[in-house]
Scaffold this motif. Structure first.
Motif, PDB file in Angstrom:
ATOM      1  N   HIS A 136     -36.613  20.772 138.649  1.00 38.31           N
ATOM      2  CA  HIS A 136     -35.300  20.170 138.397  1.00 38.31           C
ATOM      3  C   HIS A 136     -35.042  18.992 139.338  1.00 38.31           C
ATOM      4  O   HIS A 136     -34.411  17.998 138.954  1.00 38.31           O
ATOM      5  N   TYR A 159     -40.472  21.841 129.777  1.00 41.11           N
ATOM      6  CA  TYR A 159     -40.826  22.624 130.956  1.00 41.11           C
ATOM      7  C   TYR A 159     -40.179  24.006 130.893  1.00 41.11           C
ATOM      8  O   TYR A 159     -40.804  25.018 131.228  1.00 41.11           O
ATOM      9  N   ARG A 160     -38.917  24.052 130.456  1.00 38.86           N
ATOM     10  CA  ARG A 160     -38.212  25.329 130.393  1.00 38.86           C
ATOM     11  C   ARG A 160     -38.870  26.286 129.400  1.00 38.86           C
ATOM     12  O   ARG A 160     -39.089  27.469 129.698  1.00 38.86           O
TER      13      ARG A 160
END
Length: 258
Positions: A136, A159-160
Motif C-alpha cells: 500500500h 495485488y489484493r
C-alpha cells in the motif's frame, strides 16, 4: 507459501523499512534504469550483489529469497542460452543435441552475459524493494510520482485478489489430491487443466462481485488516497548521496572497466 507471497517482512523493523517509501522507490527506479542502460555486466552484477547483500544483512530467510528469485533466474538462463547460440561471431564450441548442432560464439557469450546480468540486477532490486516496503505504501508512492491513478488502482486490486485466487487454487488442488487427481502423468495433466479453468471462472465471478460491492460502497471511479508528508530532509540528502554513488558506479563500470 505464506512467506513466499506475502509482505510479512515489510512490517519487521529494520533500517530500510523505516525509510520513506518514496525514497526507496526513487532509488530502486534509478538503479534499475542504470542497469538497463549499462553496456557492460559490471554495474548490473554490482547492483545485484548489493541488493542480495542487503537482504542477507537484514536477516531475510535465504530460502525465501531464493524462491522469489527462482523464476527470474530461470528466465536469465533461457535468455543467456538464447543469445549464446543465436548470435553470430567467432565460434567457441559446438553442442550436438538430437542431431541439431548448436554453436556458441564469443559475441553470443558477451551479449548473453550482459542480458542475464541486467535481468538479475533489476530483479534483485525489485525483490529487495518488495521485502522492505508494504504494497500500500508503494502504491501511494506511485501516485506521488504522478503515475495515472487508473493504473495504480488496477494494480492495487490485482495485488489484493491475487491472494484470494491463490487460496482458492490451493483449496481446489488439495481437494483434487484427496481424490487422487495427481496420480500418473496423464491424470495430473488433466487435473492441472481443470484447476486452471476453475480458477479462471472463479476470478471472473470474483471480479463481478467486487465491482458490485465497490459501487454499493460509493465507488465513483476513483479510490480515496491521503496526502503524503514531505520527505524528511535527512532522507532527501541521503537520496542525493545514493544517486551520486550510483552515477559514479555507472561511470566506473562503463569507462574504467574497458
Amino acid at each position: 507459501m505464506f512467506e513466499l507471497f506475502s509482505d510479512i517482512f515489510t512490517y519487521r523493523e529494520n533500517r530500510l523499512t523505516a525509510v520513506d517509501p518514496r525514497v526507496k522507490l526513487l532509488v530502486a527506479l534509478g538503479a534499475i534504469l542504470l542497469v538497463l542502460f549499462s553496456t557492460r555486466p559490471a554495474l548490473p552484477l554490482l547492483v545485484a550483489g548489493a541488493a542480495l547483500g542487503a537482504m542477507g544483512a537484514l536477516g531475510f530467510p535465504l530460502l525465501v529469497v531464493a524462491a522469489r528469485l527462482t523464476i527470474p533466474l530461470g528466465l536469465v538462463l533461457v535468455l543467456f542460452a538464447f543469445r549464446l547460440f543465436t548470435t553470430s561471431g567467432e565460434p567457441l564450441f559446438t553442442l550436438e543435441i538430437a542431431g541439431l548442432a548448436l554453436r556458441g560464439t564469443r559475441q553470443g557469450l558477451q551479449a548473453g552475459s550482459l542480458l542475464a546480468s541486467r535481468v538479475l540486477g533489476a530483479t534483485s532490486v525489485l525483490v529487495l524493494l518488495g521485502m522492505v516496503t508494504p504494497a500500500h505504501a508503494l502504491f501511494r508512492a506511485l501516485l506521488w510520482l504522478r503515475i495515472p491513478r487508473g493504473l495504480v488502482e488496477i494494480g492495487l486490486l490485482m495485488y489484493r485478489f491475487i491472494f484470494v485466487l491463490l487460496d482458492i487454487a490451493a483449496d481446489m488442488a488439495t481437494a483434487q489430491t484427496l481424490r487422487l487427481g495427481y496420480r500418473g502423468a496423464g491424470r495430473s495433466l488433466r487435473s492441472v487443466g481443470t484447476l486452471a479453468g476453475a480458477v479462471l471462472v472463479r476470478s471472473l465471478d470474483q471480479a463481478a462481485r467486487t465491482s458490485e460491492a465497490m459501487v454499493l460502497r460509493g465507488y465513483a471511479g476513483t479510490m480515496p488516497a491521503g496526502t503524503l508528508p514531505r520527505i524528511p530532509l535527512r532522507e532527501a540528502v541521503g537520496l542525493l548521496g545514493v544517486f551520486a554513488a550510483l552515477g559514479c558506479a555507472y561511470l566506473a563500470g562503463e569507462r574504467l572497466l574497458r
